[in-house]
Design a protein around this motif. Structure first.
Motif, short mmCIF file in Angstrom:
data_model
loop_
_atom_site.label_atom_id
_atom_site.label_comp_id
_atom_site.label_asym_id
_atom_site.label_seq_id
_atom_site.Cartn_x
_atom_site.Cartn_y
_atom_site.Cartn_z
N ARG A 187 0.83 -1.21 0.00
CA ARG A 187 0.00 0.00 0.00
C ARG A 187 0.87 1.26 0.00
O ARG A 187 0.58 2.23 -0.72
N ALA B 216 2.39 1.68 -3.38
CA ALA B 216 1.42 2.24 -4.32
C ALA B 216 1.37 3.76 -4.21
O ALA B 216 1.26 4.48 -5.22
N LEU B 217 1.46 4.26 -2.99
CA LEU B 217 1.47 5.71 -2.77
C LEU B 217 2.76 6.35 -3.29
O LEU B 217 2.73 7.40 -3.93
N ARG C 286 1.78 0.61 -10.98
CA ARG C 286 0.57 0.19 -10.27
C ARG C 286 0.87 -1.02 -9.39
O ARG C 286 1.56 -1.94 -9.81
N ASN D 27 -1.15 -3.73 -6.78
CA ASN D 27 -2.41 -4.21 -6.23
C ASN D 27 -2.20 -5.53 -5.50
O ASN D 27 -1.22 -6.24 -5.74
N THR E 201 -4.84 1.17 -8.56
CA THR E 201 -3.64 0.88 -7.78
C THR E 201 -3.98 0.93 -6.30
O THR E 201 -4.90 1.64 -5.88
N GLY E 202 -3.25 0.16 -5.52
CA GLY E 202 -3.48 0.11 -4.08
C GLY E 202 -4.72 -0.67 -3.68
O GLY E 202 -5.13 -0.64 -2.52
#
Length: 472
Positions: free
Chosen positions: A381, A384-385, A393, A395, A458-459
């Motif tokens: 996570r 992703a940021l 991306r 996930n 994403t995330g």
């Protein structure tokens, strides 16, 4: 047309025998003229680890440059052996390599001439100039092919071959290795000569030659792209390899099991035995990935271990450390090393993390495993940021009760099913949808999350569990 020797006969055998006779005469002539044996000097290099890392990123950057000019991602294979390095370092390379192919139909696989060095834009300009000079001399209207090179000769890397697929790059390699021998022997005899560029252009844009390429059909979703899957010898990882290959990707599989090396016998697969907990082994695996295919576009983080069920009060420090080393630390190391490659992926990098239902809904007896997967999810996570500005991306998938893996033997399944008063089949479908979840189910979603359907996602954390009331 510079196609070489043709032989004829009353039947196939007579024609073949005459061909062998003619080739034998040619070999004898070359031997008599001292042009048969090609002397190859030792060109081995002893680069440091830092230099090898830099070479890896240099090659990946070169692939990105070629992909940009081509208009699509390409597979790029590097061949740094004595033969190719000797040839690329010849003092007269700018003359002998720029005359044309040994036989004209090679032009559709190798372009008219190889690129020397790494100035891709210059090569593209020169190809456009070549097209502009010749296309007006044909009666039909022509559309220029992509101006990207298919062969690169580089004094540091030797021979680099490129193509829309790993097979295309391999064909280009085979052709140009023969071309190197032909040019070298011709120079020993007095000089290499190819057909004029006008004749080569006619062949390159000849309808029948173009038809050879068109018969290949439309490219698949991941044509020209490279994926790396960890824990790929069995279960979800093995299924991910198959799903990515089916979509046209070149795939590298990592696993501690030596069986990974022979999982698939095909040009677009590379299996590497690798302990993901070994940082140097991971670095070496990435270097092999880039040397073999040119870069990295997709990363599937699947490798992990599930320890014996233990209450928290019984978990030893050594067991905890082992689980964290494989399930968490190894993924951090790989993400760290892969980031520069994913950052220059032609279509932007993609990462799929295989998490677990134990992240949103942990169970007793799985403290170390649940904690490691939760930490990995949190790491993903944050990545992703942080990596969004690079277009990468990331996930996460949370599978549950995937029974077609090595972990679930028939004996274990029967014992677990009996604990719930269920048959094995009932236990496998003990979810809200009453559907069995397979490795392929997880793999298909992992592959799709790397594709255009999820280009703006994403995330995300997606369960693959048939529906679980605790997760919902």
């Amino acid at each position: 047309m510079n196609h070489g020797i043709f032989t004829f006969g009353q039947d196939a055998k007579e024609s073949y025998d005459r061909m062998i006779q003619m080739v034998g005469k040619a070999e004898a002539y070359l031997q008599n003229k001292k042009a048969w044996e090609i002397k190859i000097k030792d060109s081995a290099s002893s680069n440091s680890n830092d230099e090898e890392n830099q070479s890896m990123y240099t090659l990946a950057g070169l692939r990105n440059d070629v992909s940009t000019v081509a208009g699509f991602p390409v597979i790029m294979s590097t061949h740094s052996d004595d033969e190719t390095l000797n040839f690329a370092r010849r003092a007269d390379i700018e003359t002998i390599s720029q005359q044309g192919p040994a036989t004209p139909d090679h032009v559709i696989r190798t372009k008219r001439v190889p690129m020397l060095g790494r100035d891709v834009k210059k090569f593209a300009r020169e190809y456009k100039k070549y097209f502009d000079e010749h296309h007006t001399q044909t009666p039909q209207e022509l559309t220029m092919l992509d101006p990207a090179p298919r062969i690169i000769l580089d004094s540091e890397f030797g021979l680099i071959t490129l193509g829309r697929t790993a097979k295309d790059a391999s064909i280009a390699e085979d052709i140009y290795r023969h071309t190197i021998e032909i040019i070298t022997r011709s120079e020993m005899l007095g000089g290499y000569r190819a057909l004029p560029s006008t004749d080569l252009f006619e062949v390159e844009y000849w309808d029948l030659e173009q038809a050879k390429l068109k018969r290949q059909g439309a490219p698949k979703m991941f044509a020209g792209e490279i994926a790396l899957v960890t824990g790929a010898a069995s279960g979800i990882g093995k299924a991910c390899v198959a799903s990515l290959l089916a979509r046209g990707a070149a795939v590298v599989g990592l696993d501690l099991d030596f069986a990974i090396t022979s999982l698939h016998e095909r040009k677009d697969y590379l299996g590497i035995q690798c302990d993901v907990a070994d940082e140097s082994a991971l670095g070496s695996a990435l270097e092999k990935t880039v040397q073999h295919f040119g870069g990295l576009d997709m990363l599937i983080l699947n490798a992990g271990i599930f320890p014996v069920s233990q209450q928290i009060s019984d978990i030893s420090t050594s067991e905890w450390t082992k689980v964290m080393r494989v399930n968490l630390d190894a993924n951090l190391i790989l993400l760290n090393k892969a980031h520069p490659l994913l950052k220059i992926s032609p279509r932007s990098g993609r990462v799929v993390v295989i998490g677990s239902k134990n992240v949103p809904a942990p169970g007793p007896g799985a403290g170390a495993y649940s904690a490691s997967k939760a930490a990995l999810t949190q790491l993903a996570r944050v990545a992703a940021l942080e990596w969004g500005n690079d277009g990468i991306r990331i996930n996460i998938l949370h599978p549950n009760a995937v029974f077609d893996t090595a972990l679930w033997t028939e004996e274990v399944l029967q014992k677990r099913a009996a604990n719930y008063g269920l048959t094995v089949d009932e236990y496998k479908t003990n979810n809200i949808l009453h559907k069995e979840v397979t490795s392929r189910d997880v793999a298909e979603l992992a592959a799709e999350m790397c594709g255009p359907l999820f280009a703006k996602t994403t995330g995300a954390q997606v369960p693959v569990d048939g529906g679980n009331d605790r997760v919902i």
